[in-house]
Design an enzyme around this catalytic site. Structure first.
Site, PDB file in Angstrom:
ATOM      1  N   CYS A   7      37.458  25.470  82.884  1.00 19.23           N
ATOM      2  CA  CYS A   7      38.289  24.678  82.500  1.00 19.23           C
ATOM      3  C   CYS A   7      39.951  24.678  83.500  1.00 19.23           C
ATOM      4  O   CYS A   7      40.723  23.576  83.302  1.00 19.23           O
ATOM      5  CB  CYS A   7      38.715  25.824  81.416  1.00 19.23           C
ATOM      6  SG  CYS A   7      38.076  26.126  80.290  1.00 19.23           S
ATOM      7  N   HIS A  46      36.214  23.943  75.900  1.00 20.72           N
ATOM      8  CA  HIS A  46      35.236  25.063  76.400  1.00 20.72           C
ATOM      9  C   HIS A  46      34.675  25.328  75.543  1.00 20.72           C
ATOM     10  O   HIS A  46      34.926  25.473  74.290  1.00 20.72           O
ATOM     11  CB  HIS A  46      35.822  25.995  76.501  1.00 20.72           C
ATOM     12  CG  HIS A  46      35.466  27.454  76.851  1.00 20.72           C
ATOM     13  ND1 HIS A  46      35.787  27.802  78.339  1.00 20.72           N
ATOM     14  CD2 HIS A  46      34.793  28.745  76.334  1.00 20.72           C
ATOM     15  CE1 HIS A  46      34.389  28.692  78.429  1.00 20.72           C
ATOM     16  NE2 HIS A  46      34.378  29.093  77.468  1.00 20.72           N
ATOM     17  N   HIS A  98      31.280  29.232  80.692  1.00 19.57           N
ATOM     18  CA  HIS A  98      32.030  26.883  80.290  1.00 19.57           C
ATOM     19  C   HIS A  98      30.461  26.158  80.616  1.00 19.57           C
ATOM     20  O   HIS A  98      29.925  26.227  81.813  1.00 19.57           O
ATOM     21  CB  HIS A  98      32.710  26.545  80.750  1.00 19.57           C
ATOM     22  CG  HIS A  98      33.270  25.576  80.763  1.00 19.57           C
ATOM     23  ND1 HIS A  98      34.703  24.972  80.440  1.00 19.57           N
ATOM     24  CD2 HIS A  98      32.584  24.571  80.552  1.00 19.57           C
ATOM     25  CE1 HIS A  98      35.297  24.235  80.181  1.00 19.57           C
ATOM     26  NE2 HIS A  98      33.602  23.962  80.133  1.00 19.57           N
ATOM     27  N   HIS A 100      28.152  23.881  81.498  1.00 15.91           N
ATOM     28  CA  HIS A 100      27.225  22.698  82.099  1.00 15.91           C
ATOM     29  C   HIS A 100      25.903  22.700  82.322  1.00 15.91           C
ATOM     30  O   HIS A 100      25.398  23.325  82.183  1.00 15.91           O
ATOM     31  CB  HIS A 100      27.787  22.972  83.600  1.00 15.91           C
ATOM     32  CG  HIS A 100      27.058  25.021  83.976  1.00 15.91           C
ATOM     33  ND1 HIS A 100      28.123  25.710  83.613  1.00 15.91           N
ATOM     34  CD2 HIS A 100      26.968  25.007  84.689  1.00 15.91           C
ATOM     35  CE1 HIS A 100      27.431  26.883  83.885  1.00 15.91           C
ATOM     36  NE2 HIS A 100      26.365  26.521  84.602  1.00 15.91           N
TER      37      HIS A 100
HETATM   38  P1  AMP Z   1      24.810  28.442  86.733  1.00 20.21           P
HETATM   39  O1  AMP Z   1      24.329  29.912  87.576  1.00 20.21           O
HETATM   40  O2  AMP Z   1      23.871  27.456  85.699  1.00 20.21           O
HETATM   41  O3  AMP Z   1      26.284  28.871  85.673  1.00 20.21           O
HETATM   42  O4  AMP Z   1      25.517  27.172  87.930  1.00 20.21           O
HETATM   43  C1  AMP Z   1      27.122  28.095  88.472  1.00 20.21           C
HETATM   44  C2  AMP Z   1      26.941  26.430  89.076  1.00 20.21           C
HETATM   45  O5  AMP Z   1      28.405  26.597  89.737  1.00 20.21           O
HETATM   46  C3  AMP Z   1      26.625  27.415  90.525  1.00 20.21           C
HETATM   47  O6  AMP Z   1      25.877  26.853  90.977  1.00 20.21           O
HETATM   48  C4  AMP Z   1      28.105  27.311  91.098  1.00 20.21           C
HETATM   49  O7  AMP Z   1      27.303  27.373  92.954  1.00 20.21           O
HETATM   50  C5  AMP Z   1      29.129  26.652  90.267  1.00 20.21           C
HETATM   51  N1  AMP Z   1      30.202  26.296  90.836  1.00 20.21           N
HETATM   52  C6  AMP Z   1      31.024  27.361  90.797  1.00 20.21           C
HETATM   53  N2  AMP Z   1      32.215  28.072  90.889  1.00 20.21           N
HETATM   54  C7  AMP Z   1      32.308  26.305  91.464  1.00 20.21           C
HETATM   55  C8  AMP Z   1      33.234  25.442  91.541  1.00 20.21           C
HETATM   56  N3  AMP Z   1      35.005  25.959  92.280  1.00 20.21           N
HETATM   57  N4  AMP Z   1      33.293  23.880  92.374  1.00 20.21           N
HETATM   58  C9  AMP Z   1      31.903  23.759  92.342  1.00 20.21           C
HETATM   59  N5  AMP Z   1      30.941  24.864  91.589  1.00 20.21           N
HETATM   60  C10 AMP Z   1      31.291  25.583  91.310  1.00 20.21           C
HETATM   61 ZN    ZN Z   2      36.031  27.011  80.353  1.00 20.61          ZN
END
Ligand code: AMP
Ligand code: ZN
Length: 114
Positions: A7, A46, A98, A100
């Site tokens: 977010c 969200h 969140h 993704h």
């Molecule tokens: P998941 O493990 O499926 O929840 O994926 C979360 C992803 O978010 C991981 O691949 C992290 O490397 C990525 N991540 C966490 N913080 C950031 C950020 N500030 N900018 C870009 N990617 C991020």
């Molecule tokens: Zn969020």
């Protein structure tokens, strides 16, 4: 959600390398890439995880997949192939609450996942 890092990316409070944005979604490079192309696509609203997809918000998922299809083409990985990953919950390996979708491409990916 005020303490949600994605977010905060949507609001511009945390920097991200954006590759696509419209009124409903944003796509940006993963901070810890696991493949030459590693992009995350998220809804601006969200939604915590796949567990929270319902009849009221399900349209966003179709939109996200349409965006993924366009990004794959613009990143040059559509023809060779790529993987779309959504981790849900603790056992699924979700670390950011969140929803993704990972786009992973640019190399031969292994299967099954660990
Ligand atoms: P998941 O493990 O499926 O929840 O994926 C979360 C992803 O978010 C991981 O691949 C992290 O490397 C990525 N991540 C966490 N913080 C950031 C950020 N500030 N900018 C870009 N990617 C991020
Ligand atoms: Zn969020």
């Amino acid at each position: 959600m005020s303490d949600c890092i994605f977010c905060k990316i949507v609001k511009g409070e945390i920097p991200a390398k954006k590759v696509y944005e419209d009124d409903k979604v944003i796509a940006f490079n993963d901070i810890s890439p696991q493949s030459p192309i590693h992009i995350l696509v998220i809804p601006k609203n969200h939604i915590s995880s796949a567990n929270d997809i319902n009849d009221e918000n399900k349209e966003i998922i179709g939109h996200i997949f349409s965006v993924i299809s366009n990004i794959a083409k613009s990143e040059g990985i559509a023809d060779k192939g790529y993987r779309i990953v959504n981790n849900c919950g603790e056992d699924g390996g979700q670390t950011v609450s969140h929803i993704h979708f990972h786009i992973l491409g640019g190399r031969q990916l292994q299967w099954p996942p660990g």
